[in-house]
Design a protein around this motif. Structure first.
Motif, short mmCIF file in Angstrom:
data_model
loop_
_atom_site.label_atom_id
_atom_site.label_comp_id
_atom_site.label_asym_id
_atom_site.label_seq_id
_atom_site.Cartn_x
_atom_site.Cartn_y
_atom_site.Cartn_z
N MET A 1 0.84 -1.19 0.00
CA MET A 1 0.00 0.00 0.00
C MET A 1 0.89 1.25 0.00
N SER A 2 0.49 2.23 -0.76
CA SER A 2 1.23 3.49 -0.79
C SER A 2 0.62 4.45 0.23
N VAL A 3 1.32 5.53 0.49
CA VAL A 3 0.76 6.53 1.41
C VAL A 3 -0.51 7.15 0.85
N HIS A 4 -0.71 7.03 -0.45
CA HIS A 4 -1.90 7.61 -1.08
C HIS A 4 -3.19 6.92 -0.64
N GLY A 5 -3.09 5.76 -0.01
CA GLY A 5 -4.26 5.04 0.46
C GLY A 5 -4.76 5.51 1.82
N PHE A 6 -4.10 6.48 2.43
CA PHE A 6 -4.47 6.93 3.77
C PHE A 6 -5.23 8.24 3.75
N GLU A 7 -6.03 8.42 4.78
CA GLU A 7 -6.66 9.70 5.08
C GLU A 7 -6.11 10.15 6.41
N VAL A 8 -5.90 11.45 6.55
CA VAL A 8 -5.39 12.02 7.80
C VAL A 8 -6.32 13.15 8.24
N ASP A 9 -6.23 13.48 9.51
CA ASP A 9 -7.07 14.53 10.06
C ASP A 9 -6.43 15.90 9.89
N LEU A 10 -7.25 16.85 9.48
CA LEU A 10 -6.84 18.25 9.46
C LEU A 10 -7.11 18.84 10.84
N PRO A 11 -6.51 19.97 11.15
CA PRO A 11 -6.71 20.57 12.48
C PRO A 11 -8.18 20.84 12.83
N ASP A 12 -9.03 21.06 11.81
CA ASP A 12 -10.44 21.33 12.09
C ASP A 12 -11.28 20.05 12.24
N GLY A 13 -10.61 18.88 12.17
CA GLY A 13 -11.31 17.62 12.35
C GLY A 13 -11.79 16.97 11.06
N THR A 14 -11.70 17.67 9.94
CA THR A 14 -12.07 17.07 8.67
C THR A 14 -10.94 16.17 8.18
N LYS A 15 -11.26 15.36 7.20
CA LYS A 15 -10.29 14.40 6.65
C LYS A 15 -9.64 14.94 5.39
N GLN A 16 -8.40 14.56 5.20
CA GLN A 16 -7.65 14.88 3.98
C GLN A 16 -7.16 13.56 3.39
N ALA A 17 -7.55 13.26 2.17
CA ALA A 17 -7.08 12.06 1.49
C ALA A 17 -5.68 12.33 0.95
N LEU A 18 -4.75 11.47 1.28
CA LEU A 18 -3.39 11.65 0.76
C LEU A 18 -3.32 11.31 -0.73
N ALA A 19 -4.38 10.70 -1.25
CA ALA A 19 -4.46 10.48 -2.70
C ALA A 19 -4.44 11.82 -3.44
N ASP A 20 -4.84 12.89 -2.75
CA ASP A 20 -4.80 14.22 -3.36
C ASP A 20 -3.37 14.67 -3.66
N TYR A 21 -2.39 14.02 -3.06
CA TYR A 21 -0.99 14.36 -3.27
C TYR A 21 -0.30 13.42 -4.27
N ALA A 22 -1.07 12.55 -4.89
CA ALA A 22 -0.49 11.63 -5.88
C ALA A 22 0.21 12.45 -6.97
N GLY A 23 1.35 11.96 -7.39
CA GLY A 23 2.12 12.65 -8.41
C GLY A 23 3.11 13.66 -7.85
N LYS A 24 3.12 13.82 -6.53
CA LYS A 24 4.05 14.77 -5.89
C LYS A 24 5.00 14.02 -4.96
N ALA A 25 6.21 14.52 -4.86
CA ALA A 25 7.14 14.03 -3.86
C ALA A 25 6.75 14.66 -2.52
#
Length: 158
Positions: A1-25
């Motif tokens: 599994m790549s890191v793109h398969g994870f979601e992390v919490d933003l400071p406001d409690g919402t989720k951020q999909a790391l798939a949004d960073y696909a294609g970036k170092a």
């Protein structure tokens, strides 16, 4: 599994999909405001500004597990980083990087690249370099200064 398969919490409690960073170092770092390595924020920001337009992101995760060196809430952390170091890269919600409450992303990072003799995070400002496909390519010790990582970042972006 790549890191793109994870979601992390933003400071406001919402989720951020790391798939949004696909294609970036990515450089993923656990950070703290009251640590002996806190001054690395300046070097991290310098790297971010230099390479962000070439497909590079720094993802910072505040952590209070080492000496209680990140006691603030999300607003206090953001204010400190902005006012003291003019940080513009993303800061995520405060997390645990070790133990039973460790964030799943950080469990994955630790499993992909072990530190010296252990997969546990030993201190604040441990850094993981991730390629555009989401694979962890290197782990750096807290003592590794941001400028020492620059050649590895540049190589991923070329």
């Amino acid at each position: 599994m790549s890191v793109h398969g994870f979601e992390v919490d933003l400071p406001d409690g919402t989720k951020q999909a790391l798939a949004d960073y696909a294609g970036k170092a990515l450089l993923i770092v656990n950070v703290a405001s009251q640590c002996g390595f806190t001054s690395q924020y300046a070097g991290l920001e310098e790297l971010y500004r230099k390479y962000k337009d070439r497909g590079f992101e720094i993802l910072a995760f505040p952590c209070n597990q080492f000496g209680g060196q990140e006691p603030g809430d999300a607003e206090e952390i953001r204010n400190f980083c902005t006012l003291t170091y003019d940080v513009t890269f993303p800061l995520f919600a405060k997390i645990a990087v070790n133990g039973s409450d460790a964030d799943p992303l950080w469990v994955h990072l630790r499993e992909q690249e072990r530190g010296l003799g252990t997969n546990q995070i030993k201190w604040n400002f441990t850094k993981f370099l991730v390629d555009a496909d989401g694979a962890v390519v290197h782990r750096y010790a807290p003592t590794t200064k941001p400028w020492q990582i620059e050649k590895d970042i540049a190589a991923l972006l070329s």
